[in-house]
Write a protein that holds these residues in place. Structure first.
Motif, mmCIF file in Angstrom:
data_model
loop_
_atom_site.group_PDB
_atom_site.id
_atom_site.type_symbol
_atom_site.label_atom_id
_atom_site.label_comp_id
_atom_site.label_asym_id
_atom_site.label_seq_id
_atom_site.Cartn_x
_atom_site.Cartn_y
_atom_site.Cartn_z
ATOM 1 N N ARG A 94 7.397 -2.908 1.126
ATOM 2 C CA ARG A 94 7.105 -2.590 -0.440
ATOM 3 C C ARG A 94 8.342 -2.489 -1.073
ATOM 4 O O ARG A 94 9.143 -1.999 -0.914
ATOM 5 C CB ARG A 94 6.256 -1.486 -0.553
ATOM 6 C CG ARG A 94 4.852 -1.636 0.122
ATOM 7 C CD ARG A 94 4.077 -0.421 -0.050
ATOM 8 N NE ARG A 94 2.689 -0.094 0.983
ATOM 9 C CZ ARG A 94 1.826 -0.628 0.549
ATOM 10 N NH1 ARG A 94 1.477 -1.169 -0.602
ATOM 11 N NH2 ARG A 94 0.721 -0.544 1.677
ATOM 12 N N SER A 100 -2.472 -0.055 -1.993
ATOM 13 C CA SER A 100 -2.757 1.207 -1.239
ATOM 14 C C SER A 100 -1.517 2.198 -1.547
ATOM 15 O O SER A 100 -2.150 3.315 -1.337
ATOM 16 C CB SER A 100 -3.104 1.031 0.025
ATOM 17 O OG SER A 100 -1.750 0.620 0.936
ATOM 18 N N ASP A 175 5.184 -7.052 -2.119
ATOM 19 C CA ASP A 175 4.908 -6.491 -0.745
ATOM 20 C C ASP A 175 4.348 -7.161 -0.134
ATOM 21 O O ASP A 175 4.189 -8.505 -0.458
ATOM 22 C CB ASP A 175 4.275 -5.216 -0.906
ATOM 23 C CG ASP A 175 2.728 -5.352 -1.405
ATOM 24 O OD1 ASP A 175 2.392 -6.391 -1.213
ATOM 25 O OD2 ASP A 175 2.254 -4.260 -2.022
ATOM 26 N N LYS A 177 2.982 -8.352 4.713
ATOM 27 C CA LYS A 177 2.684 -7.777 5.914
ATOM 28 C C LYS A 177 3.191 -8.496 7.065
ATOM 29 O O LYS A 177 3.157 -9.776 6.832
ATOM 30 C CB LYS A 177 1.127 -7.255 5.869
ATOM 31 C CG LYS A 177 0.536 -6.898 7.056
ATOM 32 C CD LYS A 177 0.250 -7.887 8.457
ATOM 33 C CE LYS A 177 -0.758 -8.598 8.149
ATOM 34 N NZ LYS A 177 -1.156 -9.587 9.072
ATOM 35 N N THR A 198 -1.050 -12.675 2.930
ATOM 36 C CA THR A 198 -0.280 -11.548 3.532
ATOM 37 C C THR A 198 0.657 -10.832 2.416
ATOM 38 O O THR A 198 1.489 -10.082 3.080
ATOM 39 C CB THR A 198 0.185 -12.034 4.811
ATOM 40 O OG1 THR A 198 1.039 -12.807 4.917
ATOM 41 C CG2 THR A 198 -0.829 -12.340 5.679
ATOM 42 N N CYS A 199 0.989 -11.393 1.441
ATOM 43 C CA CYS A 199 2.094 -11.083 0.490
ATOM 44 C C CYS A 199 1.375 -10.702 -0.899
ATOM 45 O O CYS A 199 0.366 -10.999 -0.988
ATOM 46 C CB CYS A 199 3.145 -12.246 0.231
ATOM 47 S SG CYS A 199 3.888 -12.813 1.450
ATOM 48 N N ARG A 200 2.029 -9.704 -1.615
ATOM 49 C CA ARG A 200 1.814 -9.617 -2.903
ATOM 50 C C ARG A 200 2.654 -10.363 -3.614
ATOM 51 O O ARG A 200 4.089 -9.971 -3.583
ATOM 52 C CB ARG A 200 1.699 -8.515 -3.611
ATOM 53 C CG ARG A 200 0.200 -7.677 -3.386
ATOM 54 C CD ARG A 200 0.024 -6.340 -3.914
ATOM 55 N NE ARG A 200 -1.281 -5.949 -3.710
ATOM 56 C CZ ARG A 200 -1.700 -5.006 -2.925
ATOM 57 N NH1 ARG A 200 -0.626 -4.533 -2.131
ATOM 58 N NH2 ARG A 200 -2.718 -4.724 -2.432
HETATM 59 P P1 TMP Z 1 -1.732 -2.709 0.791
HETATM 60 O O1 TMP Z 1 -1.310 -2.506 -0.391
HETATM 61 O O2 TMP Z 1 -3.348 -3.173 0.718
HETATM 62 O O3 TMP Z 1 -1.685 -1.693 2.128
HETATM 63 O O4 TMP Z 1 -1.336 -3.975 1.220
HETATM 64 C C1 TMP Z 1 0.033 -4.148 1.345
HETATM 65 C C2 TMP Z 1 0.557 -5.496 1.858
HETATM 66 O O5 TMP Z 1 0.024 -5.886 3.296
HETATM 67 C C3 TMP Z 1 -0.198 -6.813 0.796
HETATM 68 O O6 TMP Z 1 0.716 -7.570 0.694
HETATM 69 C C4 TMP Z 1 -1.345 -7.257 1.567
HETATM 70 C C5 TMP Z 1 -0.909 -7.291 3.254
HETATM 71 N N1 TMP Z 1 -2.032 -6.974 3.819
HETATM 72 C C6 TMP Z 1 -2.366 -7.776 4.923
HETATM 73 O O7 TMP Z 1 -1.724 -8.861 4.943
HETATM 74 N N2 TMP Z 1 -3.481 -7.615 5.462
HETATM 75 C C7 TMP Z 1 -4.470 -6.565 5.442
HETATM 76 O O8 TMP Z 1 -5.134 -6.423 6.012
HETATM 77 C C8 TMP Z 1 -3.966 -5.619 4.444
HETATM 78 C C9 TMP Z 1 -4.647 -4.378 4.157
HETATM 79 C C10 TMP Z 1 -2.812 -5.599 3.518
#
Ligand code: TMP
Length: 250
Positions: A94, A100, A175, A177, A198-200
């Motif tokens: 992040r 979250s 952010d 993952k 998988t990204c913001r």
């Molecule tokens: P979060 O803020 O929901 O924890 O997510 C953090 C980052 O991870 C966000 O860019 C989305 C990604 N993510 C996934 O790729 N797979 C998932 O199952 C989750 C919960 C988040």
């Protein structure tokens, strides 16, 4: 591409074996899920878009010296990858508070973090992918302390590279993952995908907190225009890659 056995069907991809045991075929789907698959839907064209974006980013990272599982794309929604044993960890990085992190700490969305925050979640849908402490990660033998240090080092390098890359796309990397796996020589490779799923990703030309969202949060939060946001990310990523290759060949 000769597909043999279907090895695994995940929420966004299907994995097939190929004639070569060292190579797997990943087929990216249009299916979208959120909140541990409690919300289900489709994002039209997502399979091709995410595969194309992930392929471009994997190749970009390989050039920066980061080993990935990427081989090539026989079709727009298909990626051949090196077979790896996936480490059951979701490594989240992040740069800006969102999602979250805000829900669990009260930090305001959009707050720039003083340094990148690396978090580890257990990749286990049945347990709801819980946030791990370092000691819990080691207790579960998910990686050795040395392997964990390598994962963190590669992760921070990826973050640095991707932040700079997305800046060229006028996108802020909030952010993302990552997942890693071990190849047959026990080398740690970047695996899975890097995509708007998988990204913001926030459009840096927009200030409105909803209008700027270019990733799966549009689906999670029912913000609309999901497909067009994914298409715009693809266009900007491919344009930036093409500009970089022109610069590099000059
Ligand atoms: P979060 O803020 O929901 O924890 O997510 C953090 C980052 O991870 C966000 O860019 C989305 C990604 N993510 C996934 O790729 N797979 C998932 O199952 C989750 C919960 C988040």
């Amino acid at each position: 591409m000769v597909q043999t056995e279907k090895l695994y069907e995940g929420k966004a991809k299907i994995l097939y074996s190929t004639a070569d045991p060292q190579i797997l075929l990943t087929v990216y789907k249009d299916d979208a899920t959120a909140f541990n698959a409690q919300k289900k839907g489709q994002i039209k064209g997502k399979g091709e878009i995410n595969c194309t974006i992930a392929a471009a980013l994997f190749q970009f990272l390989e050039k920066a010296g980061i080993p990935t599982h990427y081989i090539d794309c026989p079709q727009k929604n298909q990626m051949r990858v090196k077979a790896v044993t996936i480490i059951p960890l979701e490594v989240v990085v992040r740069n800006i508070a969102a999602g979250s992190l805000c829900r669990q700490t009260g930090l305001p969305e959009g707050q720039i973090l003083p340094k990148p925050l690396v978090e580890y979640y257990l990749k286990d849908d049945a347990l709801g992918d819980p946030l791990l402490t370092r000691d819990r990660l080691l207790l579960l033998n998910l990686a050795s302390p040395e392997q964990l240090a390598t994962i963190e080092e590669i992760t921070l390098k990826i973050n640095q590279q991707l932040q700079e890359f997305f800046k060229l796309c006028q996108i802020t990397l909030v952010d993302f993952k990552l997942e890693f796996g071990f190849d047959s020589q026990q080398q740690i490779l970047l695996a899975d995908e890097i995509s708007p799923d998988t990204c913001r990703l926030w459009d840096s030309t927009e200030t409105d907190p909803q209008a700027r969202v270019m990733d799966k949060d549009r689906f999670r939060k029912d913000l609309g225009q999901v497909e067009s946001a994914y298409q715009t990310v693809q266009q900007r990523v491919l344009a930036a890659i093409s500009n970089l290759s022109t610069i590099n060949s000059d």
